[in-house]
Design a protein around this motif. Structure first.
Motif, PDB file in Angstrom:
ATOM      1  N   LYS A  10       0.807  -1.085   0.148  1.00  0.00           N
ATOM      2  CA  LYS A  10      -0.234   0.177  -0.098  1.00  0.00           C
ATOM      3  C   LYS A  10       0.723   1.221   0.157  1.00  0.00           C
ATOM      4  CE  LYS A  10      -3.845  -2.151   2.298  1.00  0.00           C
ATOM      5  NZ  LYS A  10      -5.073  -1.858   3.044  1.00  0.00           N
ATOM      6  N   TYR A  50     -12.393  -2.478  -4.262  1.00  0.00           N
ATOM      7  CA  TYR A  50     -12.858  -2.769  -2.893  1.00  0.00           C
ATOM      8  C   TYR A  50     -14.379  -2.477  -3.002  1.00  0.00           C
ATOM      9  CZ  TYR A  50      -8.327  -2.384  -0.769  1.00  0.00           C
ATOM     10  OH  TYR A  50      -6.990  -2.626  -0.100  1.00  0.00           O
ATOM     11  N   ILE A 110      -5.081   1.295  11.220  1.00  0.00           N
ATOM     12  CA  ILE A 110      -6.030   0.353  10.240  1.00  0.00           C
ATOM     13  C   ILE A 110      -6.076   0.652   8.900  1.00  0.00           C
ATOM     14  CG2 ILE A 110      -8.097   1.396  10.914  1.00  0.00           C
ATOM     15  CD1 ILE A 110      -9.155  -1.817  11.280  1.00  0.00           C
ATOM     16  N   ASP A 111      -5.963   1.854   8.615  1.00  0.00           N
ATOM     17  CA  ASP A 111      -6.212   2.389   6.993  1.00  0.00           C
ATOM     18  C   ASP A 111      -4.503   2.177   6.612  1.00  0.00           C
ATOM     19  OD1 ASP A 111      -8.885   3.311   6.896  1.00  0.00           O
ATOM     20  OD2 ASP A 111      -8.300   4.634   8.529  1.00  0.00           O
ATOM     21  N   ASN A 113      -2.139   0.433   6.607  1.00  0.00           N
ATOM     22  CA  ASN A 113      -1.859  -0.782   7.113  1.00  0.00           C
ATOM     23  C   ASN A 113      -0.636  -1.692   6.369  1.00  0.00           C
ATOM     24  OD1 ASN A 113      -3.757  -1.894   5.510  1.00  0.00           O
ATOM     25  ND2 ASN A 113      -4.784  -3.203   6.741  1.00  0.00           N
ATOM     26  N   HIS A 116      -2.346  -5.560   1.506  1.00  0.00           N
ATOM     27  CA  HIS A 116      -3.485  -6.099   1.325  1.00  0.00           C
ATOM     28  C   HIS A 116      -3.148  -7.598   0.832  1.00  0.00           C
ATOM     29  CE1 HIS A 116      -7.328  -7.346  -0.026  1.00  0.00           C
ATOM     30  NE2 HIS A 116      -6.832  -8.003  -1.061  1.00  0.00           N
TER      31      HIS A 116
HETATM   32  P1  CMP Z   1      -7.619  -4.372   3.450  1.00  0.00           P
HETATM   33  O1  CMP Z   1      -7.172  -5.892   3.539  1.00  0.00           O
HETATM   34  O2  CMP Z   1      -6.720  -3.866   2.047  1.00  0.00           O
HETATM   35  O3  CMP Z   1      -9.185  -4.557   3.225  1.00  0.00           O
HETATM   36  C1  CMP Z   1      -9.891  -3.430   3.189  1.00  0.00           C
HETATM   37  C2  CMP Z   1      -9.333  -2.370   4.101  1.00  0.00           C
HETATM   38  O4  CMP Z   1     -10.029  -1.428   4.832  1.00  0.00           O
HETATM   39  C3  CMP Z   1      -8.514  -3.015   5.284  1.00  0.00           C
HETATM   40  O5  CMP Z   1      -7.384  -3.901   4.577  1.00  0.00           O
HETATM   41  C4  CMP Z   1      -8.208  -1.726   6.036  1.00  0.00           C
HETATM   42  O6  CMP Z   1      -6.984  -0.968   5.635  1.00  0.00           O
HETATM   43  C5  CMP Z   1      -9.294  -0.815   5.788  1.00  0.00           C
HETATM   44  N1  CMP Z   1     -10.033  -0.626   6.952  1.00  0.00           N
HETATM   45  C6  CMP Z   1     -10.425   0.590   7.585  1.00  0.00           C
HETATM   46  N2  CMP Z   1     -11.027   0.226   8.597  1.00  0.00           N
HETATM   47  C7  CMP Z   1     -11.505  -1.066   8.745  1.00  0.00           C
HETATM   48  C8  CMP Z   1     -12.293  -1.483   9.537  1.00  0.00           C
HETATM   49  N3  CMP Z   1     -12.999  -1.177  10.701  1.00  0.00           N
HETATM   50  N4  CMP Z   1     -12.340  -3.071   9.303  1.00  0.00           N
HETATM   51  C9  CMP Z   1     -11.834  -3.620   8.310  1.00  0.00           C
HETATM   52  N5  CMP Z   1     -11.108  -2.887   7.618  1.00  0.00           N
HETATM   53  C10 CMP Z   1     -10.927  -1.729   7.538  1.00  0.00           C
END
Ligand code: CMP
Length: 141
Positions: A10, A50, A110-111, A113, A116
């Motif tokens: 990412k 997504y 979490i954003d 991160n 993926h």
């Molecule tokens: P990813 O595996 O790329 O899939 C969706 C993405 O949404 C996740 O990783 C996180 O980076 C982001 N995301 C943000 N908030 C949440 C949440 N509450 N639950 C799950 N994914 C989240």
């Protein structure tokens, strides 16, 4: 069984210049990169990728983040590749990710991160096809 999975490094990890360190973890775990490209996703590309999260409250932030800078998209191939990659990544929230995982070591939130990875065989098939044509995948046998 030998599987393929889609991995995205990412924008946060690209900006930190840790692309090579992340790919080394895949390789050290026995996964092979059989396709790869760097791309700055458009809004449409990120929303389409997504789409399953469209109704989630974080969708707007997710798309904004994923279009904030270039990403490295790869197809990883190997025995049990989907689960192997998920184990290497760690929990979605870096604060909950186990020691030694990519998210624990390289991610902030979490954003932002770091990575993926496809979460099932069905997602892997869809996600690989979303980014790569069959002739862009180079299995090494
Ligand atoms: P990813 O595996 O790329 O899939 C969706 C993405 O949404 C996740 O990783 C996180 O980076 C982001 N995301 C943000 N908030 C949440 C949440 N509450 N639950 C799950 N994914 C989240």
């Amino acid at each position: 069984a030998v599987e393929r999975t889609l991995s995205i490094i990412k924008p946060d990890a690209v900006a930190k210049n840790v692309v090579g360190q992340i790919i080394a973890r895949f390789e050290n775990a026995g996964l092979q990169v059989v396709a790869a490209k760097m791309v700055h996703l458009s809004q449409e590309q990120a929303e389409g990728f997504y789409a399953e999260h469209k109704e989630r409250p974080f969708f707007g932030d997710l798309v904004a983040f994923m279009t904030s800078g270039p990403v490295v998209v790869q197809v990883l191939e190997g025995e049990n590749a989907i689960l192997t990659n998920r184990d290497l990544m760690g929990a979605t929230n870096p604060k909950e990710a186990a020691e030694g995982t990519i998210r624990r070591d390289f991610a902030e939130s979490i954003d932002a991160n770091a990575v993926h990875g496809s979460d099932s065989a069905a997602s892997a098939e869809r996600e690989v096809a979303y980014f790569f044509n069959a002739d862009e995948i180079c299995p090494r046998g």
